[in-house]
Design a protein around this motif. Structure first.
Motif, PDB file in Angstrom:
ATOM      1  N   ALA A   1      70.257  48.054 -15.478  1.00 39.33           N
ATOM      2  CA  ALA A   1      69.036  47.426 -14.573  1.00 39.33           C
ATOM      3  C   ALA A   1      69.657  46.607 -13.564  1.00 39.33           C
ATOM      4  N   PRO A   2      69.093  47.013 -12.186  1.00 41.49           N
ATOM      5  CA  PRO A   2      69.748  45.661 -11.200  1.00 41.49           C
ATOM      6  C   PRO A   2      69.008  44.574 -11.412  1.00 41.49           C
ATOM      7  N   LEU A   3      69.599  43.296 -10.918  1.00 42.75           N
ATOM      8  CA  LEU A   3      68.939  42.174 -11.345  1.00 42.75           C
ATOM      9  C   LEU A   3      67.763  42.074 -10.148  1.00 42.75           C
ATOM     10  N   GLY A   4      66.805  41.443 -10.718  1.00 42.03           N
ATOM     11  CA  GLY A   4      65.584  41.093  -9.916  1.00 42.03           C
ATOM     12  C   GLY A   4      64.589  42.121  -9.957  1.00 42.03           C
ATOM     13  N   ILE A   5      64.545  43.003 -10.874  1.00 45.23           N
ATOM     14  CA  ILE A   5      63.447  44.429 -11.043  1.00 45.23           C
ATOM     15  C   ILE A   5      62.390  44.143 -11.747  1.00 45.23           C
TER      16      ILE A   5
ATOM     17  N   VAL B   1      59.396  44.891 -18.015  1.00 47.87           N
ATOM     18  CA  VAL B   1      58.488  45.837 -17.478  1.00 47.87           C
ATOM     19  C   VAL B   1      57.029  45.755 -17.626  1.00 47.87           C
ATOM     20  N   TRP B   2      56.211  45.405 -16.791  1.00 53.17           N
ATOM     21  CA  TRP B   2      54.902  45.337 -16.822  1.00 53.17           C
ATOM     22  C   TRP B   2      54.172  46.523 -16.430  1.00 53.17           C
ATOM     23  N   ILE B   3      53.405  47.078 -17.268  1.00 51.27           N
ATOM     24  CA  ILE B   3      52.591  48.558 -16.667  1.00 51.27           C
ATOM     25  C   ILE B   3      51.152  48.254 -17.120  1.00 51.27           C
ATOM     26  N   ARG B   4      50.307  48.368 -16.215  1.00 51.64           N
ATOM     27  CA  ARG B   4      49.040  48.555 -16.203  1.00 51.64           C
ATOM     28  C   ARG B   4      48.500  50.015 -16.931  1.00 51.64           C
ATOM     29  N   ALA B   5      48.080  49.478 -18.269  1.00 48.91           N
ATOM     30  CA  ALA B   5      47.966  50.799 -19.228  1.00 48.91           C
ATOM     31  C   ALA B   5      46.622  51.211 -19.269  1.00 48.91           C
ATOM     32  N   ASP B   6      45.568  51.034 -18.548  1.00 48.95           N
ATOM     33  CA  ASP B   6      44.149  51.296 -18.869  1.00 48.95           C
ATOM     34  C   ASP B   6      43.994  52.924 -18.730  1.00 48.95           C
ATOM     35  N   SER B   7      44.899  53.671 -18.366  1.00 48.19           N
ATOM     36  CA  SER B   7      44.768  55.223 -18.266  1.00 48.19           C
ATOM     37  C   SER B   7      46.066  55.952 -18.644  1.00 48.19           C
TER      38      SER B   7
ATOM     39  N   ARG C   1      62.546  51.221  -9.246  1.00 49.80           N
ATOM     40  CA  ARG C   1      63.125  49.995  -9.018  1.00 49.80           C
ATOM     41  C   ARG C   1      64.484  50.080  -9.718  1.00 49.80           C
ATOM     42  N   LEU C   2      64.684  51.132 -10.639  1.00 47.93           N
ATOM     43  CA  LEU C   2      65.925  51.058 -11.185  1.00 47.93           C
ATOM     44  C   LEU C   2      66.975  52.278 -10.135  1.00 47.93           C
TER      45      LEU C   2
END
Length: 706
Positions: A44-48, A111-117, A131-132
């Motif tokens: 994973a790159p830095l800053g993602i 890794v933050w994902i909005r997971a309401d659907s 981002r990867l």
């Protein structure tokens, strides 16, 4: 190879010979090694990292942060941060964002994902895949990018995945199964559902009072000092919900012309607009009213009955709402209680979304007070709060509570009454003037409540309910309506019970005259009024008027109602008491004995009226100098009243005073004085220092000691 532009074409026979055409055509062709290299070999790159921004103001939550520390540094399963209250705004996401921001061991990458659907889960994974390897964003589709994001998580360790605001566990099931055991997972959501096996569930409640006040003060004074009068009250009104506190604090911090109490008034007078107003610069979608709308949309999709039921429950007190009130609610507009299966299903949906919190032990539930405030506030722009639906729910709440009120004279029903009292107070306080369609029913609720409170010795509250009921009945039904006459009689009776005979007598006299005129001299209600007036004359020492009125009422009741009717027994008891008051013991004692025998036979040995007869016979024995016969009756009556009525009931306090006085009259001061001291403390606590019984006990104690 990828062509972009109007009328563009891209054909790739091999990597060395692309063909393209079209306006503004552009070929995007990543190096072959980007696609062919195994994802397990890609770092994973830095800053993602893409965590939510931490809240600028964060208070409390030490226990929850410590639990996150423990759960996310071990080898356990996922951590679920679930709301206790489903309106949203309890701070689930803020807690996790603060934890990430303040912990060096949060994981990498984050890794933050909005997971309401399911769609948003896929989109979040696709953005992570981008981002990867950003070059793939213009080559692969969203599903392909999401698959690469999932594969990367499944082939690496040490990452932290936040699945924020999960509405349906099925939306994250595949992702969870494929990545299990590789990194750490935090799930936030409003649903109260079984999550993944081995998950640590952290239920997040509202802030403590101290934490809420600290947050409000910090936000309200961010631009400088201000008057903080009303901070504690405002936090309580907002139910200590973090988002509501933040919304109010930010508004107060920007508007220096409004006081905290001024904001509370806006919240009372215009709750809908106030709860929908964000401070300048704040996210307009992050208000209590907006979050309410989104939540109710989801609940409606599942079970529309649940939303209808929630609107009804909004009119009651927020805590310990009996489940029976739910099952007695007409949610299908048929005029009958809703189908029990449908109501149970609706409650299950509301509980799943944490809009209600069940308490199986007490067969009750609770609702956050702001959920209630929004649910009963009309808003034509909100499909869940259109004025017609709100008014229908109000009607249902009134009718359901009215139907659920038990017999106020039955001691077995008194625990139910005590459970319902907060809901009576809430319903009546939330009902504004001018709603005449429910005024008569509300007056009946107040009338019955006043009678129960009178019987419990809670005279101030009883008078408040009865005075309002009388005013409303006179306005809506008229002065001569039977309900109006009944309420005036009950108000007078409560004044009499409270020792305020000067206020009781004019009301009783007016009610007797009106009932005789409207109903006739022999109507049972008229006879009851005559009995009540005679008893009040006796309390005022007007014996010359008392005894003839009691004698006439007893004769008329026996003729009209029969010898065993409770009203006839009441008149016989009252006449005997009047005889005792003027020293006519030879007439009083046989009358009391006969009444006691008949009440045991007709009403039962434990009925409050039967216990009153035994107490009155004992008093008459004592007045006649037959104390040896009085004391055993006093002792038995006190024991039975404690058992049936409770330690603090006014009748129990009266029995304890009477027994102490009997002990004192035969020189048993060692028993009398402690009993007087106990009952004096209890009377001052329960009835107040100036109540007639308290004054009488105080005098008896002084006499016993002197």
């Amino acid at each position: 190879m990828h062509a972009v532009g109007e009328r563009s074409v891209a054909v790739g026979g091999n990597v060395n010979a692309p063909i393209q055409t079209g306006d503004n055509a552009r070929v995007v062709q990543p190096p072959i090694e980007v696609l062919s290299r195994p994802l397990a070999e890609i770092d994973a790159p830095l800053g993602i990292d893409n965590p939510d921004a931490p809240p600028p103001w964060f208070v409390g939550r030490a226990t929850e942060l410590a639990r996150l520390d423990t759960a996310l540094t071990g080898d356990g399963g996922p951590v679920v941060v679930a709301a206790v209250h489903g309106l949203g705004g309890v701070g689930k996401s803020s807690l996790v964002a603060h934890w990430i921001d303040t912990r060096a061991h949060a994981g990498s990458p984050v890794v933050w994902i909005r997971a309401d659907s399911a769609q948003n889960v896929e989109q979040g994974l696709a953005e992570f895949g981008t981002r990867l390897q950003p070059i793939l964003a213009e080559v692969l589709t969203v599903p392909d990018l999401a698959e690469r994001g999932t594969q990367w998580l499944a082939t690496h360790t040490g990452w932290l995945l936040v699945l924020d605001n999960v509405e349906n566990p099925a939306d994250i099931a595949t992702l969870s199964a494929r990545t299990r055991g590789k990194g750490r997972v935090v799930i936030t959501g409003r649903l109260s559902l079984p999550w993944q096996p081995g998950a640590t569930v952290l239920f997040l409640d509202v802030l403590s009072a101290e934490e809420a006040e600290r947050l409000l003060v910090g936000l309200a004074t961010a631009l400088g000092p201000r008057d903080l009068d009303g901070v504690a009250e405002l936090c309580a009104v907002l139910g200590y919900l973090p988002l509501a506190i933040e919304q109010a604090g930010a508004y107060l911090g920007q508007d220096r012309f409004i006081t905290i109490r001024g904001y509370m008034k806006k919240l009372t007078d215009q709750p809908g607009p106030t709860l929908d107003r964000a401070a300048a610069g704040a996210d307009p979608q992050r208000t209590i009213a907006r979050i309410w709308r989104v939540t109710l949309d989801r609940i409606t999709d599942t079970d529309s009955t649940a939303v209808e039921l929630l609107r009804v429950l909004a009119w009651y007190a927020p805590d310990r709402i009996p489940i029976t009130l739910c099952h007695n609610t007409d949610t299908d507009n048929t005029g009958h209680s809703g189908d029990e299966t449908d109501i149970s299903a609706a409650l299950a949906v509301l509980a799943a979304y944490n809009m209600v919190i069940p308490d199986p032990g007490s067969e009750s539930l609770s609702i956050h007070r702001l959920v209630q405030t929004v649910a009963r506030t009309p808003d034509p722009a909100d499909p869940h709060r259109n004025p017609e639906a709100i008014e229908h729910a109000h009607h249902q709440a009134v009718e359901t509570l009215h139907t659920g009120l038990p017999d106020y004279l039955d001691p077995a029903a008194w625990p139910t009454w005590r459970t319902l009292l907060p809901h009576v107070d809430a319903l009546t306080s939330h009902t504004t003037a001018g709603r005449d369609s429910v005024t008569a029913t509300l007056a009946e609720i107040r009338n019955h409540t006043g009678l129960f409170l009178d019987g419990q010795g809670l005279y101030a509250n009883a008078l408040a309910h009865l005075q309002t009921a009388l005013t409303d009945n006179q306005r809506v039904l008229g002065a001569d309506h039977l309900d109006t006459l009944s309420t005036r009689n009950n108000l007078a009776a409560t004044y009499w019970s409270a020792g305020r005979t000067a206020e009781a007598i004019p009301l009783f006299e007016r009610t007797l005259a009106d009932r005789a005129r409207v109903l006739g001299a022999d109507h049972p209600d008229t006879l009851q009024s005559r009995n009540n007036l005679a008893a009040t004359y006796e309390s005022a020492g007007r014996f010359a008027e008392t005894i003839p009125l009691h004698e006439r009422t007893l004769a008329d009741r026996a003729r009209v109602l029969g010898a065993d009717h409770p009203g006839t027994l009441q008149s016989r008891n009252n006449l005997a008491t009047a005889y005792e008051s003027v020293g006519r013991f030879t007439e009083a004692i046989p009358l009391h004995k006969r009444t006691l025998t008949d009440r045991v036979r007709v009403l039962g040995a434990d009925h409050p009226y039967t216990l009153a007869s035994r107490n009155n016979l004992a008093l008459t024995y004592q007045s006649a100098g037959r104390t040896a016969e009085a004391i055993p009756l006093f002792e038995r009556t006190l024991t039975d009243r404690v058992r049936v009525l409770g330690e603090d009931h006014p009748s129990t306090l009266t029995s304890r005073n009477n027994l102490a006085a009997a002990y004192d009259s035969v020189g048993r001061a060692a028993e009398a004085i402690p009993l007087f001291e106990q009952v004096l403390v209890d009377c001052e606590r329960v009835l107040g220092a100036d109540h007639p019984l308290t004054v009488r006990v105080r005098g008896n104690l002084a006499k016993a000691k002197g």
